[in-house]
Write a protein that holds these residues in place. Sequence first.
Motif, mmCIF file in Angstrom:
data_model
loop_
_atom_site.group_PDB
_atom_site.id
_atom_site.type_symbol
_atom_site.label_atom_id
_atom_site.label_comp_id
_atom_site.label_asym_id
_atom_site.label_seq_id
_atom_site.Cartn_x
_atom_site.Cartn_y
_atom_site.Cartn_z
ATOM 1 N N LEU A 1 0.837 -1.127 0.035
ATOM 2 C CA LEU A 1 0.039 -0.076 -0.057
ATOM 3 C C LEU A 1 0.925 1.271 -0.145
ATOM 4 O O LEU A 1 0.501 2.157 -0.848
ATOM 5 C CB LEU A 1 -0.848 -0.036 1.217
ATOM 6 C CG LEU A 1 -1.847 1.221 1.338
ATOM 7 C CD1 LEU A 1 -2.694 1.394 0.116
ATOM 8 C CD2 LEU A 1 -2.675 1.113 2.620
ATOM 9 N N ALA A 2 2.073 1.288 0.800
ATOM 10 C CA ALA A 2 2.826 2.386 0.923
ATOM 11 C C ALA A 2 3.507 2.601 -0.548
ATOM 12 O O ALA A 2 3.691 3.848 -0.828
ATOM 13 C CB ALA A 2 3.761 2.271 1.985
ATOM 14 N N VAL A 3 3.883 1.674 -1.115
ATOM 15 C CA VAL A 3 4.767 1.711 -2.321
ATOM 16 C C VAL A 3 3.723 2.149 -3.343
ATOM 17 O O VAL A 3 3.999 3.146 -4.451
ATOM 18 C CB VAL A 3 5.167 0.217 -2.823
ATOM 19 C CG1 VAL A 3 5.683 0.333 -4.322
ATOM 20 C CG2 VAL A 3 6.443 -0.072 -2.005
ATOM 21 N N LEU A 4 2.662 1.687 -3.420
ATOM 22 C CA LEU A 4 1.531 2.206 -4.627
ATOM 23 C C LEU A 4 0.973 3.594 -4.183
ATOM 24 O O LEU A 4 0.919 4.429 -5.152
ATOM 25 C CB LEU A 4 0.142 1.266 -4.476
ATOM 26 C CG LEU A 4 0.515 -0.146 -4.956
ATOM 27 C CD1 LEU A 4 -0.861 -0.913 -4.780
ATOM 28 C CD2 LEU A 4 0.957 0.093 -6.340
ATOM 29 N N LEU A 5 0.914 4.292 -2.967
ATOM 30 C CA LEU A 5 0.705 5.465 -2.703
ATOM 31 C C LEU A 5 1.717 6.328 -2.997
ATOM 32 O O LEU A 5 1.621 7.713 -3.492
ATOM 33 C CB LEU A 5 0.271 5.641 -1.187
ATOM 34 C CG LEU A 5 -0.869 5.221 -0.654
ATOM 35 C CD1 LEU A 5 -1.061 5.081 0.838
ATOM 36 C CD2 LEU A 5 -2.344 5.680 -1.445
ATOM 37 N N ARG A 6 3.085 6.076 -2.926
ATOM 38 C CA ARG A 6 4.015 6.777 -3.246
ATOM 39 C C ARG A 6 4.499 6.916 -4.624
ATOM 40 O O ARG A 6 5.348 7.435 -5.010
ATOM 41 C CB ARG A 6 5.482 6.508 -2.272
ATOM 42 C CG ARG A 6 5.027 7.029 -0.713
ATOM 43 C CD ARG A 6 4.902 8.453 -0.684
ATOM 44 N NE ARG A 6 6.099 9.079 -0.834
ATOM 45 C CZ ARG A 6 6.152 10.265 -1.462
ATOM 46 N NH1 ARG A 6 5.097 10.979 -1.631
ATOM 47 N NH2 ARG A 6 7.210 10.830 -1.588
ATOM 48 N N ALA A 7 4.249 5.873 -5.330
ATOM 49 C CA ALA A 7 4.595 5.609 -6.680
ATOM 50 C C ALA A 7 4.482 6.908 -7.640
ATOM 51 O O ALA A 7 5.588 7.260 -8.355
ATOM 52 C CB ALA A 7 3.611 4.589 -7.305
ATOM 53 N N PRO A 8 3.266 7.621 -7.605
ATOM 54 C CA PRO A 8 3.078 8.632 -8.861
ATOM 55 C C PRO A 8 4.252 9.541 -8.213
ATOM 56 O O PRO A 8 4.805 10.272 -9.294
ATOM 57 C CB PRO A 8 1.742 9.375 -8.468
ATOM 58 C CG PRO A 8 1.055 8.110 -7.767
ATOM 59 C CD PRO A 8 1.904 7.356 -6.954
ATOM 60 N N THR A 9 4.610 10.270 -7.066
ATOM 61 C CA THR A 9 5.509 11.102 -6.834
ATOM 62 C C THR A 9 6.741 10.645 -7.127
ATOM 63 O O THR A 9 7.698 11.153 -7.379
ATOM 64 C CB THR A 9 5.174 11.817 -5.474
ATOM 65 O OG1 THR A 9 3.985 12.121 -5.533
ATOM 66 C CG2 THR A 9 6.279 12.704 -5.045
ATOM 67 N N ALA A 10 7.241 9.341 -6.534
ATOM 68 C CA ALA A 10 8.572 8.798 -6.560
ATOM 69 C C ALA A 10 9.000 8.386 -8.133
ATOM 70 O O ALA A 10 10.213 8.705 -8.344
ATOM 71 C CB ALA A 10 8.493 7.605 -5.871
ATOM 72 N N VAL A 11 8.293 8.195 -8.854
ATOM 73 C CA VAL A 11 8.879 7.821 -10.379
ATOM 74 C C VAL A 11 9.088 9.181 -10.930
ATOM 75 O O VAL A 11 9.963 9.089 -11.613
ATOM 76 C CB VAL A 11 7.507 7.028 -11.117
ATOM 77 C CG1 VAL A 11 7.776 6.950 -12.383
ATOM 78 C CG2 VAL A 11 7.174 5.746 -10.498
ATOM 79 N N GLU B 1 15.413 12.402 -6.846
ATOM 80 C CA GLU B 1 15.879 12.081 -5.497
ATOM 81 C C GLU B 1 15.132 11.081 -4.840
ATOM 82 O O GLU B 1 15.616 10.377 -3.956
ATOM 83 C CB GLU B 1 15.818 13.475 -4.788
ATOM 84 C CG GLU B 1 16.620 14.400 -5.382
ATOM 85 C CD GLU B 1 16.151 15.476 -6.544
ATOM 86 O OE1 GLU B 1 14.947 14.897 -6.966
ATOM 87 O OE2 GLU B 1 16.926 16.021 -7.250
ATOM 88 N N GLN B 2 13.645 10.996 -5.083
ATOM 89 C CA GLN B 2 13.014 10.059 -4.306
ATOM 90 C C GLN B 2 13.062 8.668 -4.961
ATOM 91 O O GLN B 2 12.789 7.573 -4.309
ATOM 92 C CB GLN B 2 11.517 10.520 -4.043
ATOM 93 C CG GLN B 2 11.573 11.767 -3.371
ATOM 94 C CD GLN B 2 10.090 12.223 -3.109
ATOM 95 O OE1 GLN B 2 9.005 11.264 -3.244
ATOM 96 N NE2 GLN B 2 9.542 13.609 -3.016
ATOM 97 N N ARG B 3 13.447 8.580 -6.191
ATOM 98 C CA ARG B 3 13.235 7.228 -6.848
ATOM 99 C C ARG B 3 14.041 6.141 -6.106
ATOM 100 O O ARG B 3 13.700 4.814 -5.957
ATOM 101 C CB ARG B 3 13.589 7.536 -8.476
ATOM 102 C CG ARG B 3 13.069 6.285 -9.208
ATOM 103 C CD ARG B 3 13.489 6.277 -10.618
ATOM 104 N NE ARG B 3 12.969 7.752 -11.136
ATOM 105 C CZ ARG B 3 13.555 8.561 -11.572
ATOM 106 N NH1 ARG B 3 15.048 8.598 -11.774
ATOM 107 N NH2 ARG B 3 12.975 9.741 -12.051
ATOM 108 N N PRO B 4 15.271 6.233 -5.922
ATOM 109 C CA PRO B 4 16.211 5.173 -5.163
ATOM 110 C C PRO B 4 15.469 4.938 -4.185
ATOM 111 O O PRO B 4 15.299 3.495 -3.933
ATOM 112 C CB PRO B 4 17.254 5.823 -5.033
ATOM 113 C CG PRO B 4 17.499 7.044 -6.076
ATOM 114 C CD PRO B 4 16.066 7.493 -6.155
ATOM 115 N N VAL C 1 12.428 0.325 -1.357
ATOM 116 C CA VAL C 1 11.153 -0.117 -0.577
ATOM 117 C C VAL C 1 10.625 -1.251 -1.299
ATOM 118 O O VAL C 1 9.769 -2.013 -0.922
ATOM 119 C CB VAL C 1 10.580 1.052 -0.124
ATOM 120 C CG1 VAL C 1 9.118 0.430 0.606
ATOM 121 C CG2 VAL C 1 11.214 1.893 0.958
ATOM 122 N N LEU C 2 10.305 -0.501 -2.664
ATOM 123 C CA LEU C 2 9.963 -1.717 -3.558
ATOM 124 C C LEU C 2 10.333 -3.103 -3.595
ATOM 125 O O LEU C 2 9.916 -4.045 -3.490
ATOM 126 C CB LEU C 2 9.661 -1.082 -4.988
ATOM 127 C CG LEU C 2 9.098 -2.258 -6.031
ATOM 128 C CD1 LEU C 2 7.539 -2.429 -5.840
ATOM 129 C CD2 LEU C 2 9.435 -1.492 -7.507
#
Length: 373
Positions: A3-13, A17-20, A25-26
């Motif tokens: 759930l955390a990974v899916l919620l953060r995916a749009p911003t992180a991708v 800086e946040q992608r690594p 976590v993925l």
Amino acid sequence: MWLAVLLRAPTAVRSNEQRPLWLAVLGSTAAVTLHLQWVNDLIHQAAGPTHLTALGRNLIGIVTSAAVLDFVFLAVRGRHTYPLYGLAGLVMAVLTWLDFAAEPHLSHTVPPIGDPAPSTTYWGVLIAINFSTNTVCAIGCWRYSRVSQGLALRAGLRLFGLGAVFSGAYWLLNTIYIGFRYSWIPSLTPLLLGCYAFLRASAICVPIGAAAALALRRIRLLWQLQPLWRELVGAVPDVRLEPARQRLLDFLRYSSPLDLRLYRMVIEIRDAILDLRAYVSQEVLDEVRARLGHEDSPPADADPGVTACWLLIARDAKASGAPLLRGDLTVPVFGGVDLTGEIEFLCQVARADTSPRIRRLAAQLSCDLTAIR
């Protein structure tokens, strides 16, 4: 974790800086998922009994370790360390060769008696990589969090680093178990993995939590200011930028951001106060301060009780058609040096506006002024 990974995916991708961190976590999520027995049972039912599930779990863990180190070095040095992924590929090749070169096995385990499967060398390489990675991650996150300015960044780094501590403890206990086979160690490893998973998920959800906390604070401020705002724009309708709505629909139908709504509400309150100031003389302000026992308080515009009282008097005076008493329309200086301080002051005025004492005093002074006029 999923759930955390899916919620953060749009911003992180979209964020370099946040992608690594998100990829780390993925990978952790996929590896922890493959630790679940029912997941392994489903895979074995679909593909038959195989050791490739355990191998895949460990290989994902190596990629995750590279992503973790990349994230730490990005935070400390300000740039990516892409050679880490090449090193991870080399380690994955070594682990794959060790796995297929070992004697036939179904899973990667360390039995209470006998040699580990697939081999002690395999487990040694795996533990060395994961333990060293988590140690570097924990140290880097702790050191960098101490110099970080933002509260959300500090919290995220410390949660991520604490997750690395639990993961490192998991691999350390595996090392001890291979050497000594203490029976109490296997019962602790699920707890360590659970804490690790929870902390990693929490770390990447810190921005969501911070945004939610900020939104709730904005809603709370809007709710606190709304009674005062409604009274003031009712007295001075011209300051309102949008047509009136029902109270509950203000929070359900507005499409503008909370910050903009709050900023506009403060502007409308300030404009209404500026208009109402002309209906109250300096003598009335001095009388209000004296009746409230605030002679030594800050100027009238900086005292929430005095401000709430003279606003009630001014609203009554304007509603009764009283003439203007003052011509100075200078912008009032409220009890704050910035927008945050001004909002806090207006919230205090809103609370004072509902005070029975303030309302009784305002009603009495309004009657006195009416009698004089």
